[in-house]
Motif scaffolding. Structure first.
Motif, PDB file in Angstrom:
ATOM      1  N   TYR A   1       0.837  -1.205   0.000  1.00 55.87           N
ATOM      2  CA  TYR A   1       0.000   0.000   0.000  1.00 55.87           C
ATOM      3  C   TYR A   1       0.876   1.260   0.000  1.00 55.87           C
ATOM      4  CZ  TYR A   1      -3.773   3.241   0.955  1.00 55.87           C
ATOM      5  OH  TYR A   1      -4.661   4.284   0.853  1.00 55.87           O
ATOM      6  N   LEU A   2       1.906   1.248   0.859  1.00 54.69           N
ATOM      7  CA  LEU A   2       2.810   2.416   0.937  1.00 54.69           C
ATOM      8  C   LEU A   2       3.480   2.670  -0.407  1.00 54.69           C
ATOM      9  CD1 LEU A   2       5.003   2.434   4.181  1.00 54.69           C
ATOM     10  CD2 LEU A   2       3.318   4.120   3.423  1.00 54.69           C
ATOM     11  N   LEU A   3       3.899   1.570  -1.052  1.00 58.44           N
ATOM     12  CA  LEU A   3       4.601   1.706  -2.339  1.00 58.44           C
ATOM     13  C   LEU A   3       3.646   2.232  -3.419  1.00 58.44           C
ATOM     14  CD1 LEU A   3       5.266   0.023  -5.234  1.00 58.44           C
ATOM     15  CD2 LEU A   3       6.971   1.441  -4.150  1.00 58.44           C
ATOM     16  N   ALA A   4       2.425   1.674  -3.436  1.00 62.19           N
ATOM     17  CA  ALA A   4       1.447   2.104  -4.453  1.00 62.19           C
ATOM     18  C   ALA A   4       1.174   3.591  -4.289  1.00 62.19           C
ATOM     19  CB  ALA A   4       0.154   1.300  -4.324  1.00 62.19           C
ATOM     20  N   ARG A   5       1.080   4.024  -3.052  1.00 63.31           N
ATOM     21  CA  ARG A   5       0.770   5.437  -2.791  1.00 63.31           C
ATOM     22  C   ARG A   5       1.963   6.326  -3.157  1.00 63.31           C
ATOM     23  NH1 ARG A   5       0.323   8.709   2.466  1.00 63.31           N
ATOM     24  NH2 ARG A   5      -1.280  10.234   1.957  1.00 63.31           N
ATOM     25  N   LEU A   6       3.159   5.872  -2.765  1.00 61.73           N
ATOM     26  CA  LEU A   6       4.369   6.650  -3.051  1.00 61.73           C
ATOM     27  C   LEU A   6       4.550   6.831  -4.562  1.00 61.73           C
ATOM     28  CD1 LEU A   6       7.139   7.862  -2.111  1.00 61.73           C
ATOM     29  CD2 LEU A   6       8.064   5.565  -2.297  1.00 61.73           C
ATOM     30  N   ILE A   7       4.470   5.741  -5.294  1.00 61.90           N
ATOM     31  CA  ILE A   7       4.713   5.818  -6.737  1.00 61.90           C
ATOM     32  C   ILE A   7       3.576   6.577  -7.428  1.00 61.90           C
ATOM     33  CG2 ILE A   7       4.962   4.430  -8.855  1.00 61.90           C
ATOM     34  CD1 ILE A   7       7.504   4.453  -7.185  1.00 61.90           C
ATOM     35  N   PRO A  16     -13.095  -0.051  -3.014  1.00 61.25           N
ATOM     36  CA  PRO A  16     -12.115  -0.889  -2.306  1.00 61.25           C
ATOM     37  C   PRO A  16     -11.655  -2.018  -3.232  1.00 61.25           C
ATOM     38  CG  PRO A  16     -14.178  -0.750  -1.059  1.00 61.25           C
ATOM     39  CD  PRO A  16     -14.442  -0.109  -2.388  1.00 61.25           C
ATOM     40  N   ILE A  17     -10.474  -2.583  -2.954  1.00 58.18           N
ATOM     41  CA  ILE A  17     -10.047  -3.726  -3.782  1.00 58.18           C
ATOM     42  C   ILE A  17     -10.241  -5.047  -3.035  1.00 58.18           C
ATOM     43  CG2 ILE A  17      -8.408  -2.354  -5.156  1.00 58.18           C
ATOM     44  CD1 ILE A  17      -6.141  -3.796  -3.513  1.00 58.18           C
ATOM     45  N   ASP A  18     -10.354  -4.952  -1.694  1.00 60.40           N
ATOM     46  CA  ASP A  18     -10.567  -6.149  -0.861  1.00 60.40           C
ATOM     47  C   ASP A  18      -9.659  -7.303  -1.278  1.00 60.40           C
ATOM     48  OD1 ASP A  18     -12.461  -5.114   0.923  1.00 60.40           O
ATOM     49  OD2 ASP A  18     -14.039  -5.295  -0.590  1.00 60.40           O
ATOM     50  N   PHE A  19      -8.362  -7.025  -1.349  1.00 61.17           N
ATOM     51  CA  PHE A  19      -7.409  -8.046  -1.793  1.00 61.17           C
ATOM     52  C   PHE A  19      -6.941  -8.883  -0.611  1.00 61.17           C
ATOM     53  CE2 PHE A  19      -3.333  -9.827  -2.804  1.00 61.17           C
ATOM     54  CZ  PHE A  19      -3.468 -10.233  -4.129  1.00 61.17           C
ATOM     55  N   LYS A  20      -7.094 -10.201  -0.747  1.00 62.45           N
ATOM     56  CA  LYS A  20      -6.538 -11.108   0.285  1.00 62.45           C
ATOM     57  C   LYS A  20      -5.782 -12.207  -0.440  1.00 62.45           C
ATOM     58  CE  LYS A  20      -9.480 -10.685   4.354  1.00 62.45           C
ATOM     59  NZ  LYS A  20     -10.304  -9.553   3.899  1.00 62.45           N
ATOM     60  N   GLY A  21      -4.464 -12.134  -0.388  1.00 62.76           N
ATOM     61  CA  GLY A  21      -3.668 -13.123  -1.107  1.00 62.76           C
ATOM     62  C   GLY A  21      -2.905 -14.014  -0.145  1.00 62.76           C
ATOM     63  N   ARG A  22      -1.909 -14.711  -0.673  1.00 60.47           N
ATOM     64  CA  ARG A  22      -1.071 -15.593   0.153  1.00 60.47           C
ATOM     65  C   ARG A  22      -0.138 -14.797   1.049  1.00 60.47           C
ATOM     66  NH1 ARG A  22       2.559 -19.089  -3.493  1.00 60.47           N
ATOM     67  NH2 ARG A  22       3.615 -19.946  -1.667  1.00 60.47           N
ATOM     68  N   PHE A  23       0.340 -13.660   0.526  1.00 60.20           N
ATOM     69  CA  PHE A  23       1.371 -12.893   1.244  1.00 60.20           C
ATOM     70  C   PHE A  23       0.888 -11.518   1.695  1.00 60.20           C
ATOM     71  CE2 PHE A  23       3.275 -15.442  -2.157  1.00 60.20           C
ATOM     72  CZ  PHE A  23       4.064 -16.302  -1.413  1.00 60.20           C
ATOM     73  N   PHE A  24      -0.033 -10.946   0.945  1.00 60.47           N
ATOM     74  CA  PHE A  24      -0.444  -9.566   1.217  1.00 60.47           C
ATOM     75  C   PHE A  24      -1.964  -9.451   1.249  1.00 60.47           C
ATOM     76  CE2 PHE A  24       3.473  -9.327  -1.426  1.00 60.47           C
ATOM     77  CZ  PHE A  24       4.336  -8.820  -0.464  1.00 60.47           C
ATOM     78  N   ALA A  25      -2.416  -8.454   1.995  1.00 59.62           N
ATOM     79  CA  ALA A  25      -3.836  -8.122   1.979  1.00 59.62           C
ATOM     80  C   ALA A  25      -3.944  -6.610   2.002  1.00 59.62           C
ATOM     81  CB  ALA A  25      -4.535  -8.729   3.191  1.00 59.62           C
ATOM     82  N   SER A  26      -4.911  -6.089   1.283  1.00 64.31           N
ATOM     83  CA  SER A  26      -5.131  -4.650   1.314  1.00 64.31           C
ATOM     84  C   SER A  26      -6.583  -4.367   0.975  1.00 64.31           C
ATOM     85  CB  SER A  26      -4.211  -3.940   0.306  1.00 64.31           C
ATOM     86  OG  SER A  26      -4.402  -2.551   0.388  1.00 64.31           O
ATOM     87  N   ARG A  27      -7.188  -3.527   1.765  1.00 68.58           N
ATOM     88  CA  ARG A  27      -8.597  -3.221   1.510  1.00 68.58           C
ATOM     89  C   ARG A  27      -8.758  -2.231   0.369  1.00 68.58           C
ATOM     90  NH1 ARG A  27     -12.496   0.508   2.662  1.00 68.58           N
ATOM     91  NH2 ARG A  27     -14.586  -0.341   2.861  1.00 68.58           N
ATOM     92  N   GLY A  28      -7.934  -1.163   0.384  1.00 64.37           N
ATOM     93  CA  GLY A  28      -8.118  -0.123  -0.610  1.00 64.37           C
ATOM     94  C   GLY A  28      -9.394   0.648  -0.347  1.00 64.37           C
ATOM     95  N   PRO A  29      -9.772   1.614  -1.151  1.00 62.69           N
ATOM     96  CA  PRO A  29      -9.006   2.068  -2.305  1.00 62.69           C
ATOM     97  C   PRO A  29      -7.772   2.881  -1.881  1.00 62.69           C
ATOM     98  CG  PRO A  29     -10.842   3.526  -1.916  1.00 62.69           C
ATOM     99  CD  PRO A  29     -10.948   2.428  -0.901  1.00 62.69           C
ATOM    100  N   LEU A  30      -6.951   3.230  -2.863  1.00 61.36           N
ATOM    101  CA  LEU A  30      -5.839   4.142  -2.625  1.00 61.36           C
ATOM    102  C   LEU A  30      -6.414   5.502  -2.229  1.00 61.36           C
ATOM    103  CD1 LEU A  30      -2.837   3.517  -3.024  1.00 61.36           C
ATOM    104  CD2 LEU A  30      -2.951   4.643  -5.236  1.00 61.36           C
ATOM    105  N   ASN A  31      -5.725   6.214  -1.368  1.00 60.93           N
ATOM    106  CA  ASN A  31      -6.271   7.525  -0.995  1.00 60.93           C
ATOM    107  C   ASN A  31      -5.670   8.661  -1.826  1.00 60.93           C
ATOM    108  OD1 ASN A  31      -3.786   7.276   0.216  1.00 60.93           O
ATOM    109  ND2 ASN A  31      -4.363   8.337   2.087  1.00 60.93           N
TER     110      ASN A  31
END
Ligand SMILES: Cc1cc2nc3c(=O)[nH]c(=O)nc-3n(C[C@H](O)[C@H](O)[C@H](O)COP(=O)(O)O)c2cc1C
Length: 422
Positions: free
Chosen positions: A102-108, A186-201
């Protein structure tokens, strides 16, 4: 740019005052302006997250020579370079093993919006045990698993970048609506390694996502590239290896259901120029003599990339097979260059180095090489000094332009469109 925000040539004849100035952004800004003047696609900013201690089991070798440390975080250079240029692509390196997605997506996304579509992202899995330990792990995640994580990492950040529709910002003064809430999810992502609700702010980056770049050389690295990347960097030292790499990667991209031309392959080159061809050849001879006089420099560099202590081996004994949880593609290539460590260190090349002569000669050699490879382009590497920057941007690039081989003006405002135009 190797060792991006580190120390460059502090004790070399053309290093200038970098020993004093290395923490200042000037060299990077000047370099970016020179690259833009020469109409380069992008500046790639290498990075790593540890002080190496792989050679001889101590940090001493590296710290004494300012090899890979000290080194600042290069990301703060990005807005400065963006402010100083108008078209150059800017590609910082990001670790998929240690950055929270999430931090990376927001930074980039922030940098991409700030630069109006000129920032990319070089995804690395980070290969050093010491880097892993800096982030709280006892041992590094296993090589192939790191790529599985990287795959999921890119999936999450791509979904976050797409969590706002392109037209989500309506800025309707009549209705008092800045953002249309129906266009942000929201993206409501739940994977093997990462989870993120989203959306990006923050808002959607121009064209949906920045330019994605990768440089992994193993089959896992190439598969990762084939699924997601806009560009791949490849460091090999012979034309045969370049051909094999490009053919293989293009097949993988096609197998992933993409157009092979959608993923550019760039070969790492280190040219040597002179006022005359003879002078350039003399420079190569001197560099080779230096390499042969100090094999430990190549070996220490390689130790920090592969997590193998080459100081512990007999320089003249057959080296045999070695394995690593570090950079596997790099180790494989390294071992192919000779039978003993001394031979390997003598033969070691940072990429393709057989480009030698005046700027005109080098441009002609690059043209021939590209003709033989069929595409797509090159990335320059080498010890960064203002002299080397001038050799490339005021010598080689204009010679390529005179031959009509590279652009003389940027056609598009966005990095991706310029990248794909060639
Ligand atoms: C041109 C180039 C630039 C690279 N830049 C970085 C970097 O900035 N940081 C990093 O940790 N690794 C970097 N790497 C290493 C790759 O990400 C990768 O780990 C390496 O090529 C080995 O690939 P493999 O792990 O798939 O075997 C770079 C490699 C190349 C060829």
């Amino acid at each position: 740019m190797n060792n991006t925000y580190g120390v460059h040539g502090w004790n070399q004849p053309w290093g200038g005052a970098d020993g004093y100035d290395w923490t200042q952004p000037d060299l990077h800004i000047e370099m970016a302006k020179a690259l833009e003047r020469a109409r380069f696609d992008f500046l790639l900013m290498e990075d790593s997250l540890f002080v190496p201690d792989n050679y001889g089991g101590s940090m001493g070798f590296y710290l004494a020579r300012a090899l890979r440390a000290p080194k600042n975080d290069p990301v703060p250079l990005v807005p400065l370079i963006a402010q100083a240029t108008t078209h150059l692509g800017i590609v910082p390196t990001i670790s998929t093993s240690f950055y929270p997605p999430y931090l990376l997506a927001r930074l980039i996304a922030t940098l991409y919006l700030m630069s109006t579509g000129r920032v990319g992202c070089n995804f690395v899995t980070s290969t050093a045990e010491r880097a892993a330990q800096n982030f709280g792990l006892d041992a590094h995640i296993e090589h192939d698993l790191r790529y599985e994580m990287a795959d999921e990492f890119v999936e999450v950040v791509t979904k976050l970048w797409a969590s706002w529709d392109e037209d989500a910002i309506v800025m309707d003064r009549e209705t008092g609506m800045f953002v249309d809430p129906a266009k942000v999810r929201p993206i409501d992502f739940k994977g093997r390694f990462f989870a993120s609700r989203g959306p990006l702010n923050t808002a959607r980056p121009p064209q949906g996502r920045p330019v994605l770049v990768q440089a992994g050389g193993s089959p896992q690295g190439q598969d990762f590239a084939s699924r997601h990347m806009d560009a791949v960097l490849c460091a090999v030292s012979t034309i045969e290896e370049m051909k094999v790499f490009r053919t293989d990667l293009r097949q993988r991209v096609a197998a992933a259901g993409r157009d092979p031309d959608a993923c550019k392959v760039f070969f790492v080159i280190l040219p040597t120029v002179g006022e005359t061809d003879a002078e350039a050849k003399d420079r190569v001879r001197r560099r080779q003599a230096q390499r042969e006089a100090a094999p430990e420099l190549s070996l220490a560099q390689m130790a920090s990339l592969t997590d193998i202590d080459f100081a512990a081996f007999d320089l003249d004994a057959p080296i045999g097979e070695l394995t690593t949880n570090g950079q596997q593609g790099t180790l494989k290539r390294f071992l192919k260059q000779g039978r003993t460590l001394r031979e390997i260190a003598h033969n070691y090349r940072y990429g393709y180095e057989d480009l030698v002569g005046t700027p005109e000669t080098v441009a002609a050699q690059m043209a021939e090489l590209m003709e033989e490879l069929g595409g797509d382009g090159f990335v320059f590497t080498g010890s960064v000094t203002r002299r080397y920057i001038a050799e490339v941007t005021d010598g080689i690039a204009p010679a390529l332009q005179r031959r009509g081989l590279v652009r003389t003006a940027y056609e598009h405002p966005h990095f991706r469109d310029n990248l794909m135009a060639f």
